[in-house]
Design an enzyme around this catalytic site. Structure first.
Site: not given
Ligand SMILES: *[C@@H]1O[C@H](CO)[C@@H](O)[C@H](O)[C@H]1NC(C)=O
Length: 334
Positions: A119, A121, A123
């Site tokens: 992953e 990310d 955010e």
């Protein structure tokens, strides 16, 4: 500042493929210019993921509204699976009261590799009115969800006022996060990171969701639907990488002109951004890591500066992190 562990369980499909080996695709390019990469329409690059009518493609076909209301959040996913590349979207975040609201722009393969997913990310963590949104970046590699590598930053602009470009460059050796044309974080693959560096094909996602169910601070900062719908706007989609066949896992095609890394002037800008705007780094979180993960380079001045933003991390030991989710474990500070 109070930190909570959030668990976002996200079932996309029950496809389960076990691969003992994946031979990475090599992308070769000498072009460092991110500005001239083609911009795709939504239909060209992405598909609806969840949230029914809370995803609206605007008439130009190039902009999308994702909204969160009492019924549901929403999200979209890239049609293709990628092994490396440059991925970008311009995003305008919802304004005013956004506590408990999380907007995410990220890569993952959690639907394919349930136990050892990767992953990368971005955010965006909503906040109570009058306080800024903060952005968080993180990576997981091969299911390393017990070692979060979060960093959090303030921004030099209000991300609810206008669109700004958020980009991920993922190569075999580096991951670079950009905000507009500023590189804000570079993760170099080191030997000691082992499998923790994302290395299997991933798809791109954008989502808006209600994080208040996972927050345990007495409901104080739950999403307040009085202010709904919360609308995040997306445009300028760039998906410029090496596509991978989702069944055979063989490489299909690498686009030309994938940026290769960071220029010296970008590095100078990055360092100055980090000095000014970084508010949290896992490398200095003694509560989570008695010994910082091996790739961390500890700078006492930086430690001193970060202490101001998060006395909890460095001081009283209040709060508790646990990253036991097999899927997506989120550290959000509200
Ligand atoms: C990734 O995880 C799988 C399953 O847990 C393991 O067999 C493999 O050796 C790991 N790969 C790396 C590069 O660490």
């Amino acid at each position: 500042m109070h930190m909570e562990s959030l668990h976002f369980i996200f079932f996309l499909s029950s496809v389960f493929i076990i691969l003992t080996h994946y031979n990475g695709v090599t992308c070769i390019s000498n072009n460092n210019n991110n500005g001239n990469l083609p911009i795709l329409s939504f239909e060209e690059g992405y598909s609806h993921l969840f949230g029914d009518n809370n995803l609206i493609v605007l008439r130009d076909g190039k902009s999308v509204h994702l909204s969160l209301d009492e019924r549901t959040g929403s999200g979209f996913v890239s049609q293709d699976l990628y092994q490396h590349g440059y991925f970008s979207a311009s995003i305008k975040l919802p304004a005013d009261y956004t506590a408990g609201v999380v907007v995410a722009f990220y890569m993952s393969n959690g639907d394919i590799f349930e136990k050892n997913h990767d992953e990368i990310d971005f955010e965006f963590l909503g906040n109570i009115r009058g306080k800024e949104w903060r952005i968080q970046t993180n990576i997981y590699g091969n299911g390393s969800t017990n070692v979060g590598r979060e960093e959090r930053y303030g921004l030099w602009f209000d991300p609810t006022d206008d669109f700004h470009q958020y980009s991920i460059l993922w190569t075999h050796t580096h991951i670079i996060f950009y905000v507009d044309d500023v590189a804000i974080r570079e993760i170099k693959r080191t030997e000691s990171m082992g499998g923790d560096f994302p290395s299997k094909p991933m798809t791109l996602y954008a989502t808006i969701w209600d994080a208040s169910d996972w927050a345990t601070n007495g409901g104080k900062y739950k999403v307040n639907y009085k202010y709904a719908p919360y609308i995040a706007e997306f445009s300028n989609f760039v998906l410029h990488g090496c596509t991978v066949d989702p069944v055979e896992f063989t490489s299909l095609k690498c686009e030309n002109g994938i940026p290769t890394g960071i220029t010296p002037s970008q590095r100078t800008k990055m360092e100055s951004f980090r000095k000014k705007h970084m508010q949290y780094s896992y490398c200095y979180d003694k509560r989570r890591y008695k010994t910082p993960p091996s790739e961390c380079v500890i700078n006492p001045k930086e430690a001193e500066r970060l202490k101001r933003f998060d006395p909890v991390t460095f001081g009283s030991g209040r709060g508790h992190h646990h990253a036991k989710s097999h899927r997506r474990s989120r550290f959000v500070s509200i």
